[in-house]
Design a protein around this motif. Structure first.
Motif, PDB file in Angstrom:
ATOM      1  N   ASN A 112       4.295   8.229   1.231  1.00 50.49           N
ATOM      2  CA  ASN A 112       4.829   6.998   0.665  1.00 50.49           C
ATOM      3  C   ASN A 112       3.885   6.567  -0.473  1.00 50.49           C
ATOM      4  O   ASN A 112       2.682   6.384  -0.269  1.00 50.49           O
ATOM      5  N   HIS A 113       4.447   6.417  -1.653  1.00 52.77           N
ATOM      6  CA  HIS A 113       3.667   6.100  -2.852  1.00 52.77           C
ATOM      7  C   HIS A 113       2.833   4.815  -2.709  1.00 52.77           C
ATOM      8  O   HIS A 113       1.668   4.773  -3.125  1.00 52.77           O
ATOM      9  N   MET A 114       3.425   3.777  -2.110  1.00 51.45           N
ATOM     10  CA  MET A 114       2.710   2.505  -1.999  1.00 51.45           C
ATOM     11  C   MET A 114       1.579   2.583  -0.971  1.00 51.45           C
ATOM     12  O   MET A 114       0.516   1.994  -1.160  1.00 51.45           O
ATOM     13  N   ALA A 116      -0.006   5.253  -0.467  1.00 51.07           N
ATOM     14  CA  ALA A 116      -1.028   6.051  -1.154  1.00 51.07           C
ATOM     15  C   ALA A 116      -1.900   5.174  -2.053  1.00 51.07           C
ATOM     16  O   ALA A 116      -3.115   5.369  -2.117  1.00 51.07           O
ATOM     17  N   HIS A 117      -1.287   4.179  -2.720  1.00 55.12           N
ATOM     18  CA  HIS A 117      -2.093   3.276  -3.550  1.00 55.12           C
ATOM     19  C   HIS A 117      -3.132   2.569  -2.665  1.00 55.12           C
ATOM     20  O   HIS A 117      -4.242   2.287  -3.111  1.00 55.12           O
ATOM     21  N   ILE A 118      -2.781   2.281  -1.421  1.00 56.76           N
ATOM     22  CA  ILE A 118      -3.713   1.606  -0.510  1.00 56.76           C
ATOM     23  C   ILE A 118      -4.773   2.588   0.007  1.00 56.76           C
ATOM     24  O   ILE A 118      -5.971   2.319  -0.015  1.00 56.76           O
ATOM     25  N   ILE A 140      -0.360  -3.996  -6.583  1.00 55.82           N
ATOM     26  CA  ILE A 140       0.161  -4.629  -7.801  1.00 55.82           C
ATOM     27  C   ILE A 140       0.447  -3.541  -8.829  1.00 55.82           C
ATOM     28  O   ILE A 140      -0.474  -2.936  -9.367  1.00 55.82           O
ATOM     29  N   SER A 141       1.734  -3.276  -9.051  1.00 52.19           N
ATOM     30  CA  SER A 141       2.071  -2.201  -9.986  1.00 52.19           C
ATOM     31  C   SER A 141       3.283  -2.590 -10.824  1.00 52.19           C
ATOM     32  O   SER A 141       3.729  -3.736 -10.808  1.00 52.19           O
ATOM     33  N   GLY A 142       3.827  -1.601 -11.525  1.00 48.37           N
ATOM     34  CA  GLY A 142       4.992  -1.849 -12.358  1.00 48.37           C
ATOM     35  C   GLY A 142       6.267  -1.952 -11.540  1.00 48.37           C
ATOM     36  O   GLY A 142       7.282  -2.476 -11.993  1.00 48.37           O
ATOM     37  N   THR A 307      -3.962   3.490 -11.574  1.00 50.69           N
ATOM     38  CA  THR A 307      -2.603   3.805 -12.040  1.00 50.69           C
ATOM     39  C   THR A 307      -2.120   5.046 -11.290  1.00 50.69           C
ATOM     40  O   THR A 307      -2.871   5.644 -10.518  1.00 50.69           O
ATOM     41  N   ASP A 308      -0.863   5.415 -11.531  1.00 50.72           N
ATOM     42  CA  ASP A 308      -0.296   6.520 -10.762  1.00 50.72           C
ATOM     43  C   ASP A 308      -1.103   7.806 -10.937  1.00 50.72           C
ATOM     44  O   ASP A 308      -1.452   8.182 -12.054  1.00 50.72           O
ATOM     45  N   ASN A 309      -1.380   8.442  -9.835  1.00 52.97           N
ATOM     46  CA  ASN A 309      -2.182   9.671  -9.837  1.00 52.97           C
ATOM     47  C   ASN A 309      -1.839  10.467  -8.590  1.00 52.97           C
ATOM     48  O   ASN A 309      -1.212   9.942  -7.670  1.00 52.97           O
TER      49      ASN A 309
HETATM   50 ZN    ZN Z   1       2.225   3.323  -8.566  1.00 55.49          ZN
END
Ligand code: ZN
Ligand code: KG4
Length: 339
Positions: A112-114, A116-118, A140-142, A307-309
């Protein structure tokens, strides 16, 4: 001695095609191909994004393996972003990852992308300290703006979120009104450095204590610019730094208000941020200050992991690999994937 555990991460949820290799929490390579094509349209064009992913994915993966100095046969598993995101973009990464894992005969792991940000906070990097559970994560993203209570790697509860636009969208839409190219967030940040944050005031929308709303802010900026430009056609050009600084001040203050509410509601004082907007210098400074001001422990990701990675995808891949949380071969991309 720990044994090597190379995991390949693949990210293709929006307009960045990315691949990374991680080994026991240490990132060996992280490659991001940012799609420039969208700039001239002032936003991401989904169909163009899918096409660019298809073009980029093989070279990006090759580069990630080469930079990590490993062979594809050394990989233990492949982790990919299953969602949330743009369906056409997600399909490219999902299909590629499935075929690659099948060809190599190794497990496939959906991420899950979100989340992953965490969990990017658990990547081992110099000067970075992983958060202790439980902690509050603000993503907090786009595409998202959420406050999440994180109890363990895989136990996360969304306790607040935006009821309309995401904060990154607010930055990008306001930037567009100011005539700045897409994505405008980093440019607002850049011009804000030279401006006076108190020059102009913008409203802070009132919603539930842990929720956010940004659509009114965008409209307020639009009316403000229209009104001032009618009086002075060069208003934006002459006041760009002050407008950006004031706008950023309002947004950062609003985000900090929500974090304060989350801390008082949960009693948790350990805070981590994630997502593209965590690259913003204003929020980074506010969080550093909050350590002394409010006694919080704050975690700010390294710039490249904001940012996305794909390093963050590989990180979740590794955590799931250790728990044997594998995807089945009939897994499908999920544009609206929840935690
Ligand atoms: Zn993102
Ligand atoms: O997480 P991300 O790379 O992609 C999404 O999943 O959305 O976030 C991209 C968003 C964009 O809206 C971009 O303008 C914003 O993050 N952003 C910034 C900054 N750097 C990126 N916004 C404000 N200040 C920045 N320095």
């Amino acid at each position: 001695m720990t044994t090597d555990c190379y995991i390949l991460g693949i990210e293709s949820s929006c307009d960045d095609t990315a691949a990374a290799v991680i080994n026991n929490g240490v990132v060996l390579s992280t490659i991001v191909a940012t799609q420039k094509i969208h700039e001239e349209y002032g936003g991401v064009v989904p169909e163009l994004a899918s096409r660019a992913h298809q073009q980029n994915i093989v070279p990006v993966v090759h580069q990630a393996l080469r930079k990590a100095n490993i062979d594809k046969k050394d990989l233990k598993a492949i982790a990919f972003t299953r969602g949330p995101g743009l369906m056409g973009s997600l399909l490219v990464g999902t299909s590629f990852s499935k075929s690659f894992a099948l060809g190599l005969g190794i497990p496939l792991i959906d991420v899950n992308h979100m989340q992953a940000h965490i969990l990017a906070h658990f990547i081992k990097a110099e000067g970075q300290e992983a958060p202790n559970f439980p902690f509050i994560a603000m993503t907090i993203s786009g595409g998202h703006t959420q406050i999440v209570k994180v109890t363990s790697y895989f136990e996360m509860e969304v306790i607040g979120q935006t009821i309309d636009d995401a904060v990154g969208e607010a930055f990008d839409k306001a930037a567009k009104i100011l005539g700045l190219p897409y994505p405008g967030g980093p440019l607002v940040d850049k011009y804000a450095q030279q401006g006076n944050p108190k020059a102009f005031t913008f409203p802070k929308p009132k919603v539930a204590p842990l929720d956010f709303s940004f659509s009114g802010l965008k409209t307020a900026v639009l009316y403000f610019v229209e009104r001032e430009t009618a009086k002075n056609p060069n208003f934006v050009a002459e006041n760009l730094a002050d407008i950006c600084a004031s706008l950023q001040y309002t947004i950062v203050d609003y985000l900090m208000d929500k974090l304060k509410n989350a801390v008082s509601q949960t009693g948790i004082k350990e805070i981590a941020i994630g997502g593209g907007v965590s690259a913003n210098s204003g929020i980074r400074r506010a969080l550093v200050d909050a350590e002394t001001k409010y006694g919080w422990k704050t975690h700010i990701p390294k710039f490249e992991y904001c940012t996305d990675n794909a390093a963050m995808i590989a990180m979740v891949g590794e955590l799931k690999y250790k728990e044997k949380l594998f995807a089945t071969s009939d897994v499908i991309a999920s544009a609206r994937m929840k935690f």
